[in-house]
Design a protein around this motif. Structure first.
Motif, PDB file in Angstrom:
ATOM      1  N   UNK A  50      46.542 112.708  23.199  1.00  0.00           N
ATOM      2  CA  UNK A  50      45.910 111.531  23.812  1.00  0.00           C
ATOM      3  C   UNK A  50      45.950 110.354  22.856  1.00  0.00           C
ATOM      4  N   UNK A  51      45.661 110.614  21.567  1.00  0.00           N
ATOM      5  CA  UNK A  51      45.694 109.534  20.585  1.00  0.00           C
ATOM      6  C   UNK A  51      47.096 108.934  20.452  1.00  0.00           C
ATOM      7  N   UNK A  52      48.095 109.823  20.453  1.00  0.00           N
ATOM      8  CA  UNK A  52      49.473 109.343  20.361  1.00  0.00           C
ATOM      9  C   UNK A  52      49.840 108.492  21.562  1.00  0.00           C
ATOM     10  N   UNK A  53      49.419 108.942  22.738  1.00  0.00           N
ATOM     11  CA  UNK A  53      49.686 108.174  23.954  1.00  0.00           C
ATOM     12  C   UNK A  53      49.005 106.812  23.902  1.00  0.00           C
ATOM     13  N   UNK A  54      47.790 106.796  23.365  1.00  0.00           N
ATOM     14  CA  UNK A  54      47.073 105.520  23.252  1.00  0.00           C
ATOM     15  C   UNK A  54      47.795 104.571  22.297  1.00  0.00           C
ATOM     16  N   UNK A  55      48.292 105.132  21.182  1.00  0.00           N
ATOM     17  CA  UNK A  55      49.043 104.301  20.231  1.00  0.00           C
ATOM     18  C   UNK A  55      50.304 103.734  20.882  1.00  0.00           C
ATOM     19  N   UNK A  56      51.031 104.579  21.588  1.00  0.00           N
ATOM     20  CA  UNK A  56      52.257 104.138  22.268  1.00  0.00           C
ATOM     21  C   UNK A  56      51.943 103.079  23.316  1.00  0.00           C
ATOM     22  N   UNK A  57      50.864 103.319  24.073  1.00  0.00           N
ATOM     23  CA  UNK A  57      50.467 102.346  25.099  1.00  0.00           C
ATOM     24  C   UNK A  57      50.105 101.013  24.464  1.00  0.00           C
ATOM     25  N   UNK A  58      49.411 101.085  23.315  1.00  0.00           N
ATOM     26  CA  UNK A  58      49.048  99.851  22.624  1.00  0.00           C
ATOM     27  C   UNK A  58      50.266  99.085  22.151  1.00  0.00           C
ATOM     28  N   UNK A  59      51.243  99.817  21.616  1.00  0.00           N
ATOM     29  CA  UNK A  59      52.477  99.167  21.167  1.00  0.00           C
ATOM     30  C   UNK A  59      53.231  98.539  22.327  1.00  0.00           C
ATOM     31  N   UNK A  60      53.279  99.251  23.444  1.00  0.00           N
ATOM     32  CA  UNK A  60      53.949  98.701  24.627  1.00  0.00           C
ATOM     33  C   UNK A  60      53.268  97.431  25.114  1.00  0.00           C
ATOM     34  N   UNK A  61      51.932  97.451  25.094  1.00  0.00           N
ATOM     35  CA  UNK A  61      51.200  96.252  25.513  1.00  0.00           C
ATOM     36  C   UNK A  61      51.522  95.064  24.615  1.00  0.00           C
ATOM     37  N   UNK A  62      51.636  95.340  23.314  1.00  0.00           N
ATOM     38  CA  UNK A  62      51.978  94.261  22.376  1.00  0.00           C
ATOM     39  C   UNK A  62      53.382  93.745  22.631  1.00  0.00           C
ATOM     40  N   UNK A  63      54.325  94.692  22.790  1.00  0.00           N
ATOM     41  CA  UNK A  63      55.713  94.297  22.983  1.00  0.00           C
ATOM     42  C   UNK A  63      55.925  93.541  24.284  1.00  0.00           C
TER      43      UNK A  63
END
Length: 298
Positions: free
Chosen positions: A40-53
């Protein structure tokens, strides 16, 4: 049944063994929970990066960085001989001292006096190539006006014909000379060849040769051949080396051709010139003013 016989039947101690198994099971579940939390934490990190990008703010930041970098390259790039001239709105190779333009009906009605007066540092318009004809029947509607008014403003002029390889080369040459009266002080006539028009390279070269030979025979002046660098490399190299070359090769600090082989370089098609309402092709002459004078019709 006697008591001593009932005791072995009592499997109390055996019943406690599954409890140990249950403990192992709880440990395994705990590991899975930890892995799930990490997932879940990894998914949250990936989602955060996608939101930034995907954020417009991020792209705005990147774009600002790109613009800043491009501005630095434009103004402080590694080649000091290729700089931006603000009034012409293009980059111009600095080591050439004689500059000019080429025009057709596309530029509309031109105020040639304003063209002549325009100057930034050492760059001004010394010459102009003017479209006269195309194929067998088309006369540029602004040719006669440009051919008359540009010399009045003190600009050296040359006329060009847009060549159609599907049409007879000699007939095109006759048509061009019916429209253009070449006089002393003009630049040599130009043939503009840019495409095969569906014919073979062999056929194109044969018709082009007929055009050039007829023009030279009638005017006693060797014509200039205009073309793009790629078209020249693909179809003309080695065939018309005795003719002066005018090569189109845009947005580069250097023309990728031996300097001894060309006379004019069309290095931009986006110049802004005073007195002209549309963007214009900009050219450099390979030589100084004396060399240009020697090239003129005498």
């Amino acid at each position: 049944m006697p008591p001593e016989k009932r005791t072995p039947i009592n499997k109390g101690p055996v019943a406690r063994k599954p409890a140990a198994k249950k403990t192992v099971t709880r440990k395994s579940t705990s590991g899975r929970k930890k892995k799930a939390v990490l997932s879940v934490q990894l998914k949250l990190v990936i989602a955060g990066l996608l939101l930034i990008l995907l954020s417009p703010f991020y792209y705005g930041y990147v774009l600002q960085g790109f613009v800043a970098t491009w501005s630095w390259v434009r103004d402080w790039g590694q080649d000091p001989n290729y700089r931006t001239y603000e009034s012409f709105n293009i980059r111009i190779p600095k080591k050439y001292t004689v500059h000019g333009i080429d025009v057709s009906y596309y530029q509309g009605k031109i105020n040639w006096q304003k063209v002549k007066e325009m100057k930034e540092d050492e760059v001004s318009i010394r010459f102009a190539f003017i479209k006269a004809t195309e194929g067998l029947m088309l006369v540029d509607p602004y040719f006669q006006r440009n051919w008359r008014e540009a010399p009045k403003a003190g600009i050296i002029c040359g006329a060009y014909h847009f060549f159609r390889p599907k049409k007879d080369g000699k007939t095109q040459a006759k048509f061009f000379l019916q429209v253009v009266n070449i006089e002393k002080g003009d630049l040599p006539p130009v043939v503009d060849i840019e495409s095969l028009d569906g014919v073979s390279p062999l056929k194109m070269r044969a018709e082009l040769s007929d055009f050039l030979n007829y023009i030279e025979m009638k005017t006693k002046v060797r014509p200039i051949v205009y073309t793009g660098l790629k078209f020249y490399d693909d179809y003309l190299a080695g065939y018309f080396d005795d003719y002066p070359l005018w090569i189109a090769h845009y947005y580069q600090p250097k023309l990728r051709m031996d300097k001894s082989r060309w006379k004019f370089w069309q290095h931009s098609d986006k110049a802004k010139i005073n007195g002209i309402g549309h963007v214009v092709d900009f050219n450099a002459f390979n030589g100084d003013s004396l060399a240009l004078d020697r090239l003129l019709v005498h």
